[in-house]
Design a protein around this motif. Structure first.
Motif, PDB file in Angstrom:
ATOM      1  N   LYS A  95     -13.115  -1.922 -17.452  1.00  0.00           N
ATOM      2  CA  LYS A  95     -14.111  -2.697 -16.707  1.00  0.00           C
ATOM      3  C   LYS A  95     -14.783  -1.794 -15.680  1.00  0.00           C
ATOM      4  CE  LYS A  95     -15.848  -6.872 -16.434  1.00  0.00           C
ATOM      5  NZ  LYS A  95     -16.994  -6.558 -15.596  1.00  0.00           N
TER       6      LYS A  95
ATOM      7  N   TYR B  25      -7.091  -9.246 -20.080  1.00  0.00           N
ATOM      8  CA  TYR B  25      -7.768  -9.064 -18.792  1.00  0.00           C
ATOM      9  C   TYR B  25      -7.929 -10.411 -18.079  1.00  0.00           C
ATOM     10  CZ  TYR B  25     -11.436  -7.951 -15.394  1.00  0.00           C
ATOM     11  OH  TYR B  25     -12.173  -7.801 -14.239  1.00  0.00           O
ATOM     12  N   CYS B  26      -8.328 -11.439 -18.806  1.00  0.00           N
ATOM     13  CA  CYS B  26      -8.464 -12.764 -18.189  1.00  0.00           C
ATOM     14  C   CYS B  26      -7.116 -13.281 -17.710  1.00  0.00           C
ATOM     15  CB  CYS B  26      -9.106 -13.739 -19.177  1.00  0.00           C
ATOM     16  SG  CYS B  26     -10.860 -13.408 -19.504  1.00  0.00           S
TER      17      CYS B  26
ATOM     18  N   TRP C 253     -18.560  -3.127 -19.670  1.00  0.00           N
ATOM     19  CA  TRP C 253     -17.323  -2.493 -20.115  1.00  0.00           C
ATOM     20  C   TRP C 253     -17.635  -1.112 -20.681  1.00  0.00           C
ATOM     21  CZ3 TRP C 253     -12.535  -5.122 -19.911  1.00  0.00           C
ATOM     22  CH2 TRP C 253     -12.624  -6.496 -19.596  1.00  0.00           C
TER      23      TRP C 253
ATOM     24  N   ALA D 210     -16.769 -14.589 -21.642  1.00  0.00           N
ATOM     25  CA  ALA D 210     -16.428 -13.702 -22.754  1.00  0.00           C
ATOM     26  C   ALA D 210     -16.875 -14.295 -24.087  1.00  0.00           C
ATOM     27  CB  ALA D 210     -14.922 -13.449 -22.763  1.00  0.00           C
TER      28      ALA D 210
ATOM     29  N   ARG E 269     -18.726 -11.211 -14.495  1.00  0.00           N
ATOM     30  CA  ARG E 269     -19.587 -10.323 -15.292  1.00  0.00           C
ATOM     31  C   ARG E 269     -18.823  -9.869 -16.541  1.00  0.00           C
ATOM     32  NH1 ARG E 269     -24.287  -8.229 -12.773  1.00  0.00           N
ATOM     33  NH2 ARG E 269     -24.905  -9.771 -11.213  1.00  0.00           N
ATOM     34  N   MET E 270     -18.778 -10.717 -17.536  1.00  0.00           N
ATOM     35  CA  MET E 270     -18.034 -10.406 -18.759  1.00  0.00           C
ATOM     36  C   MET E 270     -18.927  -9.843 -19.860  1.00  0.00           C
ATOM     37  SD  MET E 270     -14.895 -11.042 -18.030  1.00  0.00           S
ATOM     38  CE  MET E 270     -14.031 -11.191 -19.590  1.00  0.00           C
TER      39      MET E 270
ATOM     40  N   TRP F  76     -19.931 -12.128 -25.761  1.00  0.00           N
ATOM     41  CA  TRP F  76     -19.516 -11.338 -26.921  1.00  0.00           C
ATOM     42  C   TRP F  76     -19.849 -12.048 -28.234  1.00  0.00           C
ATOM     43  CZ3 TRP F  76     -17.261  -6.394 -26.844  1.00  0.00           C
ATOM     44  CH2 TRP F  76     -17.037  -5.884 -25.562  1.00  0.00           C
TER      45      TRP F  76
ATOM     46  N   ASP G  79     -14.538 -17.228 -16.695  1.00  0.00           N
ATOM     47  CA  ASP G  79     -14.524 -15.911 -17.325  1.00  0.00           C
ATOM     48  C   ASP G  79     -14.225 -16.020 -18.818  1.00  0.00           C
ATOM     49  OD1 ASP G  79     -15.264 -14.408 -15.155  1.00  0.00           O
ATOM     50  OD2 ASP G  79     -13.222 -13.872 -14.572  1.00  0.00           O
TER      51      ASP G  79
ATOM     52  N   LEU H 271      -9.698  -8.441 -24.013  1.00  0.00           N
ATOM     53  CA  LEU H 271     -10.403  -9.422 -23.187  1.00  0.00           C
ATOM     54  C   LEU H 271      -9.463 -10.536 -22.738  1.00  0.00           C
ATOM     55  CD1 LEU H 271     -13.734  -9.684 -25.232  1.00  0.00           C
ATOM     56  CD2 LEU H 271     -13.457  -8.611 -22.990  1.00  0.00           C
TER      57      LEU H 271
ATOM     58  N   SER I 223     -15.742  -4.998 -11.341  1.00  0.00           N
ATOM     59  CA  SER I 223     -14.779  -6.099 -11.404  1.00  0.00           C
ATOM     60  C   SER I 223     -14.556  -6.816 -10.089  1.00  0.00           C
ATOM     61  CB  SER I 223     -13.425  -5.563 -11.891  1.00  0.00           C
ATOM     62  OG  SER I 223     -12.936  -4.579 -10.986  1.00  0.00           O
TER      63      SER I 223
ATOM     64  N   ASP J 257     -14.157 -12.704 -12.319  1.00  0.00           N
ATOM     65  CA  ASP J 257     -14.909 -11.463 -12.493  1.00  0.00           C
ATOM     66  C   ASP J 257     -16.399 -11.759 -12.438  1.00  0.00           C
ATOM     67  OD1 ASP J 257     -16.507  -9.557 -14.257  1.00  0.00           O
ATOM     68  OD2 ASP J 257     -14.624  -8.465 -14.111  1.00  0.00           O
TER      69      ASP J 257
END
Length: 561
Positions: free
Chosen positions: A452, A388-389, A442, A477, A436-437, A481, A473, A385, A455, A434
């Motif tokens: 993802k 990706y960020c 995912w 996350a 949409r975390m 999460w 983002d 994660l 994205s 994004d």
């Protein structure tokens, strides 16, 4: 809940360089001079309509030359649609002449452009309006009245379709003013002359726009302005993107007013690639992904982009088709998702016709992968994660002067929801986020690697936040999460090492705004889907975001004490 006063949709108007828009249009036409492409012509039409609309709002007299270019492109699109596939020259179009006309257009340095939502988000194809005009009974003369913004482009196609039937067709465009539930239209003297002449000749009048929206007041304002100008009510046709529930329209006495006029909506089926046959939009994709309905994530299903699967033929690859947007709107989504896939974070997209993009369809199983869940959170996933960020922070950087709209949204929603409205934003790394975390966005493949699945569509759509700091983002996350304090610290440290950006000092404001926005979003969606199973899922999701805000506020108070 009917009295909700919450902000979830952002302003869809933007300032744009007229010079840059004109250059983009001429570039499309230059390519058409070398090779005819229906998709490229469609892109040119979207650009031309935006330009014409922006100029018409700024200088109606100068808009006439833009109108001629839009009309020529619309006519070319319609002719190309009907041309024999084996003969690309059968439409006899002179794109060199069209290019010369575009190059001669006067330049406006700054224009105010409204995003045509139907083209950008909802798979509204302009040729659907040609289909309607080709079918409705009209006399030998038609005046098309387009409602700006998107009605500019739609009116050009409608008029071209009428001419293709041998009908003498003209068009004008208007911008209704006033309160959204009580719009009014005043024709200019020049427009009034056009309307009066057409009425005296016994013409029919087609009012063209997408919608109607919540109120129906824009359509009604134009139709009633035509009636005041002497047009018989039976000569006025409301040409809309769907058949409305007139009893639900919010304009005053809307049902009675609407039913006085003929309304002919476009066909309900969207234009799409031939392989896109199995509808999985409106949240139906969840039945193909999750083993049990109790696992479905909440969705504001009426605002989902259209999605289809190709048929399962037993051999070859099955693909998921998603509407990305017509013209440059879809191009931007496609390029972002292609870049994400090339970096190893997602599935590689493929451009399709009619604004769609397709992806390999993953049949979720023990041998192919599954949707992620918050319970999967581990050191490896935290690192993924964070990486990706960090990738998005580098790959999708933009220029953004301030976060004023985000500040207004956050403070308003927090106040309305009963929380302390104070929120602090620091803008250090603006990006197309994004947005949409959530874990279900995912895929966990068989090696345990996160990929993802969506994205590119949400970072600049018509919901908040729009372009913002990468901290949005990061906050997403953390909230989605369900990271505890230790995991949050580790996640931000991993991101810091990967991106060179220490977001720890600014993250709290984004977490608060993120949770507040999603609480407002879920409440608005639940209200809109009242009485459905979806309402219950949305209410459960809202409770999760409310709990996150309550915990944050309680922790802040404890720290102060």
């Amino acid at each position: 809940m009917s009295g909700l006063n919450l902000l979830v949709f952002r302003e869809d108007r933007r300032r744009a360089s007229g010079k840059e828009l004109k250059a983009a249009l001429t570039a499309q036409l230059e390519q058409l001079c070398g090779h005819f492409s229906q998709q490229r012509l469609l892109s040119a039409l979207v650009l031309a309509g935006e330009l014409e609309c922006g100029v018409a709002d700024n200088d109606p007299e100068a808009a006439r030359c833009y109108e001629l270019v839009t009309d020529q492109i619309a006519g070319a699109l319609l002719a190309g649609e009907s041309a024999a596939p084996c003969n690309s020259d059968s439409h006899h179009l002179d794109f060199h002449f069209l290019l010369a006309a575009a190059r001669d257009l006067p330049i406006f340095e700054q224009l105010s452009i409204s995003i045509p939502e139907g083209f950008a988000y909802y798979a509204l194809h302009p040729l659907a309006y040609a289909d309607v005009i080709q079918q409705i009974p009209v006399c030998d003369r038609l005046l098309v009245v387009g409602i700006r913004s998107i009605g500019t482009t739609l009116s050009s196609v409608a008029a071209a379709a009428a001419r293709a039937r041998g009908i003498q067709a003209e068009r004008i465009t208007v911008r209704p003013q006033g309160h959204p539930y009580n719009r009014i239209v005043e024709f200019t003297a020049e427009q009034m002359a056009v309307v009066s002449k057409a009425a005296s000749c016994g013409a029919d009048f087609a009012v063209v726009d997408e919608g109607p929206g919540l109120s129906g007041s824009s359509f009604l304002a134009v139709a009633e302005a035509l009636e005041r100008a002497g047009v018989p009510v039976e000569k006025i046709i409301l040409t809309s993107s769907h058949a409305p529930n007139v009893n639900a329209l919010c304009a005053e006495n809307a049902a009675h007013r609407w039913q006085r006029f003929r309304c002919i909506p476009v066909a309900g089926e969207a234009r799409r690639p031939a392989e896109a046959v199995d509808f999985v939009g409106g949240g139906q994709w969840r039945s193909r992904v999750f083993a049990k309905e109790s696992e479905w994530p909440a969705a504001w299903s009426s605002f989902e982009r259209l999605k289809y699967l190709s048929l399962n033929t037993g051999n070859g690859e099955r693909r998921l088709f998603k509407f990305a947007g017509l013209g440059h709107y879809g191009d931007a989504v496609f390029e972002r998702e292609k870049r994400v896939a090339a970096a190893g974070y997602g599935l590689m997209p493929r451009a399709e016709s009619d604004g769609f993009v397709s992806y390999p369809w993953v049949v979720y199983s023990k041998t192919s992968g599954r949707p992620a869940s918050a319970s999967d959170l581990s050191a490896e996933i935290l690192a993924r994660l964070a990486e990706y960020c960090a990738f998005r922070q580098r790959a999708f950087t933009i220029e953004l002067p301030n976060l004023d709209a985000l500040q207004k949204m956050a403070e308003h929603n927090l106040r309305e929801l009963g929380f302390d409205p104070a929120v602090e934003f620091r803008l250090e790394h603006p990006v197309i986020a994004d947005g949409r975390m959530q874990p279900h966005e995912w895929l966990v493949n068989t090696e345990g690697k996160l990929l993802k699945t969506d994205s590119g569509s949400h970072g600049d759509d018509h919901f908040f936040p729009g372009p913002t700091d990468i901290a949005w983002d990061l906050a997403g996350a953390i909230v989605e999460w369900r990271m505890d304090d230790r995991q949050r610290a580790e996640f931000l440290a991993l991101y810091h090492r990967a991106a060179g950006d220490d977001a720890s000092a600014r993250i709290d404001g984004y977490i608060k705004a993120y949770a507040g926005f999603h609480l407002a979003y879920c409440l608005m969606a639940a209200n809109a889907l009242n009485g459905s199973d979806e309402q219950l899922r949305l209410q459960r999701a809202a409770a999760k975001y409310r709990a996150a805000l309550t915990h944050m506020q309680t922790s802040t108070l404890s720290a102060v004490v």
